[in-house]
Design a protein around this motif. Structure first.
Motif, mmCIF file in Angstrom:
data_model
loop_
_atom_site.group_PDB
_atom_site.id
_atom_site.type_symbol
_atom_site.label_atom_id
_atom_site.label_comp_id
_atom_site.label_asym_id
_atom_site.label_seq_id
_atom_site.Cartn_x
_atom_site.Cartn_y
_atom_site.Cartn_z
ATOM 1 N N ASN A 116 1.048 -1.730 -0.257
ATOM 2 C CA ASN A 116 -0.124 -0.202 0.158
ATOM 3 C C ASN A 116 0.621 1.435 -0.014
ATOM 4 O OD1 ASN A 116 1.644 0.294 2.609
ATOM 5 N ND2 ASN A 116 -0.868 -0.895 3.564
ATOM 6 N N ASP A 117 0.507 2.776 0.365
ATOM 7 C CA ASP A 117 0.992 3.802 0.184
ATOM 8 C C ASP A 117 2.207 4.028 1.080
ATOM 9 O OD1 ASP A 117 0.829 4.066 -2.841
ATOM 10 O OD2 ASP A 117 -1.128 5.156 -2.628
ATOM 11 N N SER A 118 1.024 3.502 2.562
ATOM 12 C CA SER A 118 2.009 3.357 3.584
ATOM 13 C C SER A 118 3.447 3.893 3.897
ATOM 14 C CB SER A 118 0.439 2.798 4.956
ATOM 15 O OG SER A 118 0.214 3.225 4.967
ATOM 16 N N ARG A 119 3.553 4.573 4.436
ATOM 17 C CA ARG A 119 5.311 4.801 4.859
ATOM 18 C C ARG A 119 5.366 5.491 6.210
ATOM 19 N NH1 ARG A 119 4.699 2.712 0.596
ATOM 20 N NH2 ARG A 119 5.107 3.285 -1.800
ATOM 21 N N THR A 120 6.735 5.605 6.337
ATOM 22 C CA THR A 120 6.917 6.189 7.794
ATOM 23 C C THR A 120 8.257 7.154 6.761
ATOM 24 O OG1 THR A 120 7.617 4.700 9.062
ATOM 25 C CG2 THR A 120 8.722 6.135 9.270
ATOM 26 N N ALA A 121 8.004 8.545 7.489
ATOM 27 C CA ALA A 121 9.074 9.551 6.222
ATOM 28 C C ALA A 121 9.699 10.156 7.862
ATOM 29 C CB ALA A 121 7.863 10.860 5.977
ATOM 30 N N VAL A 122 10.532 10.382 6.884
ATOM 31 C CA VAL A 122 11.879 10.377 8.134
ATOM 32 C C VAL A 122 12.981 11.961 7.727
ATOM 33 C CG1 VAL A 122 14.118 8.410 7.307
ATOM 34 C CG2 VAL A 122 14.084 9.555 9.695
ATOM 35 N N TRP A 123 13.452 12.795 8.559
ATOM 36 C CA TRP A 123 14.002 13.830 7.706
ATOM 37 C C TRP A 123 15.013 13.420 8.181
ATOM 38 C CZ3 TRP A 123 12.530 17.584 4.219
ATOM 39 C CH2 TRP A 123 11.046 18.076 4.900
ATOM 40 N N VAL A 124 16.413 13.721 7.640
ATOM 41 C CA VAL A 124 17.758 13.504 8.096
ATOM 42 C C VAL A 124 18.796 13.858 7.604
ATOM 43 C CG1 VAL A 124 17.079 10.703 7.422
ATOM 44 C CG2 VAL A 124 18.291 11.828 5.292
ATOM 45 N N LYS A 125 19.934 14.062 7.858
ATOM 46 C CA LYS A 125 20.809 15.191 7.555
ATOM 47 C C LYS A 125 21.816 14.352 6.377
ATOM 48 C CE LYS A 125 21.670 17.083 12.046
ATOM 49 N NZ LYS A 125 22.668 17.370 13.073
ATOM 50 N N GLY A 126 22.023 13.043 6.515
ATOM 51 C CA GLY A 126 22.614 12.500 5.809
ATOM 52 C C GLY A 126 22.087 11.366 5.024
ATOM 53 N N LYS A 127 22.339 10.775 3.601
ATOM 54 C CA LYS A 127 20.442 10.189 2.972
ATOM 55 C C LYS A 127 21.505 8.489 3.174
ATOM 56 C CE LYS A 127 18.116 9.474 -1.302
ATOM 57 N NZ LYS A 127 17.867 9.855 -2.139
ATOM 58 N N ASN A 128 21.832 8.798 3.695
ATOM 59 C CA ASN A 128 22.535 6.754 4.259
ATOM 60 C C ASN A 128 21.839 6.219 4.998
ATOM 61 O OD1 ASN A 128 24.047 8.113 6.409
ATOM 62 N ND2 ASN A 128 25.367 9.243 5.271
ATOM 63 N N LYS A 129 22.513 5.398 5.559
ATOM 64 C CA LYS A 129 21.508 4.118 7.437
ATOM 65 C C LYS A 129 22.247 4.887 8.369
ATOM 66 C CE LYS A 129 22.350 -0.206 6.620
ATOM 67 N NZ LYS A 129 22.573 -1.148 6.483
ATOM 68 N N ASN A 130 23.227 5.061 8.099
ATOM 69 C CA ASN A 130 23.401 6.345 9.218
ATOM 70 C C ASN A 130 22.529 7.784 9.684
ATOM 71 O OD1 ASN A 130 25.562 4.464 10.527
ATOM 72 N ND2 ASN A 130 26.960 5.592 9.414
ATOM 73 N N GLY A 131 22.796 8.330 8.877
ATOM 74 C CA GLY A 131 21.158 9.363 8.467
ATOM 75 C C GLY A 131 19.968 9.067 9.243
ATOM 76 N N ILE A 132 19.780 8.092 8.590
ATOM 77 C CA ILE A 132 18.402 7.235 8.701
ATOM 78 C C ILE A 132 17.815 6.724 10.527
ATOM 79 C CG2 ILE A 132 16.660 5.415 8.418
ATOM 80 C CD1 ILE A 132 17.638 5.923 5.662
ATOM 81 N N LEU A 133 18.586 6.011 10.939
ATOM 82 C CA LEU A 133 19.363 5.870 12.188
ATOM 83 C C LEU A 133 19.232 6.909 13.131
ATOM 84 C CD1 LEU A 133 22.041 2.451 11.927
ATOM 85 C CD2 LEU A 133 19.368 2.361 11.745
ATOM 86 N N ASP A 134 20.122 7.753 12.628
ATOM 87 C CA ASP A 134 20.078 8.921 13.638
ATOM 88 C C ASP A 134 19.047 9.962 13.707
ATOM 89 O OD1 ASP A 134 21.599 11.038 14.940
ATOM 90 O OD2 ASP A 134 21.165 12.573 13.505
ATOM 91 N N GLY A 135 18.124 9.695 12.592
ATOM 92 C CA GLY A 135 16.305 10.125 11.709
ATOM 93 C C GLY A 135 15.805 9.858 12.987
ATOM 94 N N PHE A 136 15.770 8.296 13.022
ATOM 95 C CA PHE A 136 15.274 7.209 14.094
ATOM 96 C C PHE A 136 15.234 7.583 15.437
ATOM 97 C CE2 PHE A 136 13.446 3.318 11.644
ATOM 98 C CZ PHE A 136 13.167 4.421 10.604
ATOM 99 N N LYS A 137 16.391 7.679 15.727
ATOM 100 C CA LYS A 137 17.182 8.081 17.102
ATOM 101 C C LYS A 137 16.387 9.184 17.226
ATOM 102 C CE LYS A 137 20.824 8.431 20.221
ATOM 103 N NZ LYS A 137 22.506 8.329 20.494
ATOM 104 N N ASN A 138 16.551 10.178 16.846
ATOM 105 C CA ASN A 138 16.381 11.832 17.480
ATOM 106 C C ASN A 138 14.762 11.840 16.921
ATOM 107 O OD1 ASN A 138 18.856 13.013 18.691
ATOM 108 N ND2 ASN A 138 19.377 12.311 16.878
ATOM 109 N N ARG A 139 14.120 10.754 16.284
ATOM 110 C CA ARG A 139 12.199 11.060 15.872
ATOM 111 C C ARG A 139 12.424 12.346 15.406
ATOM 112 N NH1 ARG A 139 13.658 11.703 21.284
ATOM 113 N NH2 ARG A 139 14.450 13.005 21.332
ATOM 114 N N LYS A 140 12.950 12.560 14.259
ATOM 115 C CA LYS A 140 12.659 13.393 13.309
ATOM 116 C C LYS A 140 11.583 12.235 12.296
ATOM 117 C CE LYS A 140 14.800 16.463 14.719
ATOM 118 N NZ LYS A 140 14.985 15.872 15.796
ATOM 119 N N THR A 141 10.612 11.882 12.139
ATOM 120 C CA THR A 141 9.875 10.606 12.167
ATOM 121 C C THR A 141 8.540 11.423 11.853
ATOM 122 O OG1 THR A 141 9.480 9.192 13.106
ATOM 123 C CG2 THR A 141 10.833 9.110 12.555
ATOM 124 N N TYR A 142 7.257 10.947 10.578
ATOM 125 C CA TYR A 142 6.241 11.018 10.748
ATOM 126 C C TYR A 142 5.207 9.679 10.170
ATOM 127 C CZ TYR A 142 6.007 13.345 6.448
ATOM 128 O OH TYR A 142 6.581 14.026 4.562
#
Length: 575
Positions: free
Chosen positions: A218-244
């Motif tokens: 389906n179209d459901s997603r987790t969106a995350v605002w990141v500083k770097g477009k890589n795995k570490n950036g995504i995990l850092d976005g999770f850690k700092n709750r830059k998600t919706y």
């Protein structure tokens, strides 16, 4: 009760020009999926899932989070989690991040762990407390999964301050069905509950794929605002709750204030009266907003019929000492989007998140018990002052170790009014200010027994009547009023204090118990202290009380020692 406010009731400011954050990149993906490494699509591997999510679904990232108890069986002679991590590394590109994870599953709830050095399962860490200890030691990023009663809600989100550092996100939606209705009411309400209990978690939506439809279900997603477009950036976005969490695969959402941004905590010296909340929303598919709702601990502010390219500032009162604010958008196409919060909290490390509902009584001493938490990794002191109708009723100082949870056992005096206003201060910060309706004092029948700690706290009567909440008698009365007492025991608790052994008492005592004529002094029996009591045995061991249906038999008078109060009242169901 939540209050709803229309757009006209609150000032909406749009004088300033603002935009989405220029220093962050927005990525869309799926943090929850399964393969045949556990109970997913038979014959599939994490590589299959990563490739489909990357090449067909066009996701920016995906986590495979197979159920960890399946890892107890190897994959081709190797540890499944190690193989998964190798596959994730192989399938990661400069445009796609493959994340290796696992799902710890137990009756209390399911939790995803991302990119840990090792795995654990419900068969290894069987309780949530054991898992939490493991997570603290591992220091990995984790997510509360599908928080509904069917799967578990983590002991109603019982709060652990140190664990709060590592569980950083929570699913507000879950599912890979094509109808795309993944953000449901129960998950959303439990998101709010988790926030109210103290957890600092950002919003996500996981497809939780068990079929080969990773990212395409389906179209459901987790969106995350990141500083770097890589795995570490995504995990850092999770850690700092830059998600919706979003049911719209490309809708953009961002919130901020002049003090801080989505996912962050602002620690204040003195509580602000209000904030200016900026909301930015854009849907390239031109889906308009049916309702934009702003949630705080005590209120919801609703605004209707807004454009698909929308930005505005809202003046929102701060309605709680521990304050959070987040946004939910309901589009006209029935897709929903939920942001992570922004928090405003005192710099002081002591927290009070909830006061349990309790009955209190007119012109009485009442127990008020609640937990306080030290959210810091150093010792903290908590000076607790409780005022009843602006009169100081309780004053005590507790020392809490790092991340410690401690119960406050307060005894407060109410006045001869039908209600009371209660204010709770911790280190001179007002944490709770609420009113409570008071009940009439409980009536207890007590005959020829020293009332001890009951005196002054209850209406004590020498009568044996049906309007009592509890009747306490010596065993000698059984000889004259046995039938009457047995009949009353069908309607209320009866406490019997043994002052003599007679046939009627023996008739009430269950067969496996033995009452001896021997008396003992200063006895500690089953959490109860007796200055003097008869010796009661059960299979040769001394007993401090005997329960037979609604009758509790004490070998001596437990009311003479105040240390017995809490336990004795629980036995007798006395509030």
């Amino acid at each position: 009760m939540k209050k709803f406010f229309s757009l006209l009731l609150f000032l909406s400011i749009s004088l300033l020009i603002f935009s989405f954050p220029s220093d962050l990149v927005l990525l869309f993906g799926n943090p929850h999926s399964h393969t045949a490494f556990s109970d997913g699509e038979p014959g599939t591997t994490p590589s299959d899932a990563y490739k489909l999510a990357r090449d067909l679904a066009n996701l920016d990232f995906m986590a495979v989070t197979d159920h960890a108890y399946y890892f107890e069986a190897d994959y081709k002679g190797r540890d499944k989690f190690e193989v998964m991590k190798e596959m994730a590394k192989q399938e990661t590109t400069d445009k796609f991040s493959a994340i290796a994870g696992f799902e710890w599953t137990a009756g209390v709830g399911h939790i995803n762990v991302f990119e840990a050095s090792k795995w654990t399962s419900r068969n290894v860490k069987t309780t949530i407390e054991e898992f939490y200890d493991w997570l603290i030691n591992e220091k990995a990023i984790a997510q509360f999964n599908h928080p509904i009663s069917m799967f578990g809600t983590f002991k109603d989100f019982e709060y652990y301050p140190e664990v709060d550092n590592y569980i950083n996100v929570i699913e507000v939606g879950n599912g890979s069905w094509s109808k795309n209705d993944t953000i449901n009411d129960e998950m959303f309400s439990n998101y709010i509950l988790a926030l109210k209990k103290g957890w600092h978690v950002g919003a996500t939506v996981g497809q939780d794929n068990h079929k080969a439809n990773w990212g395409t279900g389906n179209d459901s997603r987790t969106a995350v605002w990141v500083k770097g477009k890589n795995k570490n950036g995504i995990l850092d976005g999770f850690k700092n709750r830059k998600t919706y969490g979003t049911e719209d695969k490309n809708a953009k959402l961002w919130i901020e204030t002049k003090d801080t941004i989505m996912g962050d905590i602002y620690y204040y010296d003195s509580i602000p009266e209000k904030i200016q909340l900026k909301v930015y929303y854009n849907d390239p598919d031109n889906e308009k907003i049916e309702t934009l709702s702003i949630y705080t601990p005590n209120n919801v502010y609703a605004y209707h019929d807004l454009n698909s390219d929308y930005e505005n500032t809202f003046e929102i009162p701060i309605d709680s000492t521990y304050f959070f604010v987040f946004v939910r958008i309901d589009q006209y196409d029935q897709n929903n989007i939920v942001s992570s919060p922004i928090w405003y909290e005192p710099k002081d490390g002591i927290r009070v998140f909830e006061i349990p509902k309790t009955n209190m009584y007119v012109n009485s001493e009442n127990n008020l018990n609640f937990y306080i938490y030290n959210i810091y990794d150093t010792k903290s002191k908590a000076n607790i002052k409780i005022y009843v109708d602006d009169e100081l009723s309780f004053n005590n100082t507790l020392e809490l170790n790092s991340y410690e949870k401690k119960i406050v056992n307060a005894n407060i005096k109410t006045h001869n009014n039908k209600n009371a206003n209660i204010k709770i201060y911790i280190n001179d910060i007002l944490w709770k200010n609420y009113s409570i309706d008071l009940d009439e004092k409980i009536k207890v029948g007590i005959i020829n027994i020293n009332p001890g700690f009951l005196k002054g706290k209850y209406i004590l009567s020498n009568d044996m009547s049906e309007d009592l909440s509890l009747l306490i008698i010596p065993s000698s009365i059984l000889k004259e009023k046995y039938e009457e007492i047995i009949d009353l025991s069908k309607k209320m608790k009866i406490g019997i204090v043994i002052d003599e052994i007679n046939d009627q008492l023996t008739n009430i005592i269950p067969n496996k118990y033995e009452i001896t004529q021997e008396k003992i002094n200063n006895a500690e029996l089953n959490k109860l202290h007796y200055d003097e009591c008869y010796r009661i045995l059960y299979k040769g061991k001394e007993r401090g009380f005997v329960i037979n249906k609604n009758i509790i038999i004490f070998p001596g008078n437990p009311f003479e020692s105040e240390k017995n109060e809490s336990f004795t009242k629980r036995l007798l169901n006395l509030k």
